[in-house]
Design a protein around this motif. Sequence first.
Motif, PDB file in Angstrom:
ATOM      1  N   VAL A  25       0.847  -1.199   0.000  1.00 16.61           N
ATOM      2  CA  VAL A  25       0.000   0.000   0.000  1.00 16.61           C
ATOM      3  C   VAL A  25       0.880   1.245   0.000  1.00 16.61           C
ATOM      4  CG1 VAL A  25      -1.695   1.333   1.310  1.00 16.61           C
ATOM      5  CG2 VAL A  25      -1.969  -1.151   1.080  1.00 16.61           C
ATOM      6  N   GLN A  29       0.340   3.533  -3.119  1.00 19.50           N
ATOM      7  CA  GLN A  29      -0.811   4.359  -2.744  1.00 19.50           C
ATOM      8  C   GLN A  29      -0.894   5.644  -3.558  1.00 19.50           C
ATOM      9  OE1 GLN A  29      -0.786   5.131   1.408  1.00 19.50           O
ATOM     10  NE2 GLN A  29      -2.753   6.141   1.420  1.00 19.50           N
ATOM     11  N   TRP A  33      -3.885   6.579  -6.317  1.00 21.91           N
ATOM     12  CA  TRP A  33      -4.700   7.786  -6.171  1.00 21.91           C
ATOM     13  C   TRP A  33      -4.559   8.685  -7.392  1.00 21.91           C
ATOM     14  CZ3 TRP A  33      -3.723  12.983  -6.294  1.00 21.91           C
ATOM     15  CH2 TRP A  33      -4.810  13.796  -5.953  1.00 21.91           C
ATOM     16  N   GLU A  47      -9.693   9.187  -3.793  1.00 21.03           N
ATOM     17  CA  GLU A  47      -9.235   8.563  -2.546  1.00 21.03           C
ATOM     18  C   GLU A  47     -10.061   7.308  -2.247  1.00 21.03           C
ATOM     19  OE1 GLU A  47      -9.280  10.085   1.945  1.00 21.03           O
ATOM     20  OE2 GLU A  47      -8.163  11.398   0.567  1.00 21.03           O
ATOM     21  N   ASP A  48     -11.387   7.427  -2.370  1.00 22.69           N
ATOM     22  CA  ASP A  48     -12.270   6.279  -2.130  1.00 22.69           C
ATOM     23  C   ASP A  48     -11.991   5.150  -3.115  1.00 22.69           C
ATOM     24  OD1 ASP A  48     -13.446   7.706  -0.085  1.00 22.69           O
ATOM     25  OD2 ASP A  48     -15.246   8.243  -1.249  1.00 22.69           O
ATOM     26  N   GLN A  51      -8.687   3.414  -2.316  1.00 24.97           N
ATOM     27  CA  GLN A  51      -8.860   2.544  -1.143  1.00 24.97           C
ATOM     28  C   GLN A  51      -9.632   1.280  -1.519  1.00 24.97           C
ATOM     29  OE1 GLN A  51     -10.624   4.823   2.025  1.00 24.97           O
ATOM     30  NE2 GLN A  51      -8.795   6.064   2.311  1.00 24.97           N
ATOM     31  N   GLU A  52     -10.659   1.449  -2.325  1.00 29.30           N
ATOM     32  CA  GLU A  52     -11.444   0.292  -2.766  1.00 29.30           C
ATOM     33  C   GLU A  52     -10.567  -0.671  -3.572  1.00 29.30           C
ATOM     34  OE1 GLU A  52     -14.542  -2.379  -3.485  1.00 29.30           O
ATOM     35  OE2 GLU A  52     -14.431  -0.750  -2.022  1.00 29.30           O
ATOM     36  N   LEU A  55      -8.516  -2.612  -1.167  1.00 28.84           N
ATOM     37  CA  LEU A  55      -9.388  -3.566  -0.484  1.00 28.84           C
ATOM     38  C   LEU A  55      -9.603  -4.798  -1.370  1.00 28.84           C
ATOM     39  CD1 LEU A  55     -11.266  -4.365   1.847  1.00 28.84           C
ATOM     40  CD2 LEU A  55     -13.083  -3.091   0.689  1.00 28.84           C
TER      41      LEU A  55
END
Length: 179
Positions: A25, A29, A33, A47-48, A51-52, A55
């Motif tokens: 990550v 990351q 993004w 951002e969402d 993150q998804e 996940l």
Amino acid sequence: MSLPSDPSLMHAAANGDWAAFEQLVERYQAEAWRVAYRLVSDRHAAEDLAQEAFLRVFQARERYRPSASFRTYLARIVVRLCLDYLRKGRPAPAGDSLHPADPSASPASQAEEAERARAVERAIAGLPPKQRAAIVLRYYEGLSGRESATVMGTSVKAVERLLARGRAALFEQLDRFLP
């Protein structure tokens, strides 16, 4: 001391090593993004979506097989999520520029560069989603045609066509900035 490879970190994560996944990550990351932001033009949504994507990588960690680089694998997930997001008709606001101003430039030059950067970002945001994805992956993220095709789940030829149409549309929209 060399850093552990992405496949070895995924293997460790599959065996319950949270720190290994955390390293992945941290490693990717910002890139995840950035790709999401360039595709959806919304900082919070990007951002969402990033993150998804992580996940989903985590949920699939036991099934991961390194047939492509981890970077390509992650980018494919991010792009799919973004295309789904755009397909649902979410608005794409004109966000803040990702290009910081050159502090050594004159105020007039800074203003001109900021205007140019906003115009380019608006023009890219106005492209159809697949053209936008091809442009972002190739020119902003530096992926090859083959890598872009893998990320987008299409052929190299299809990516080349998307790039050609996207470039033509961008030149048309941005001709006032061309010499």
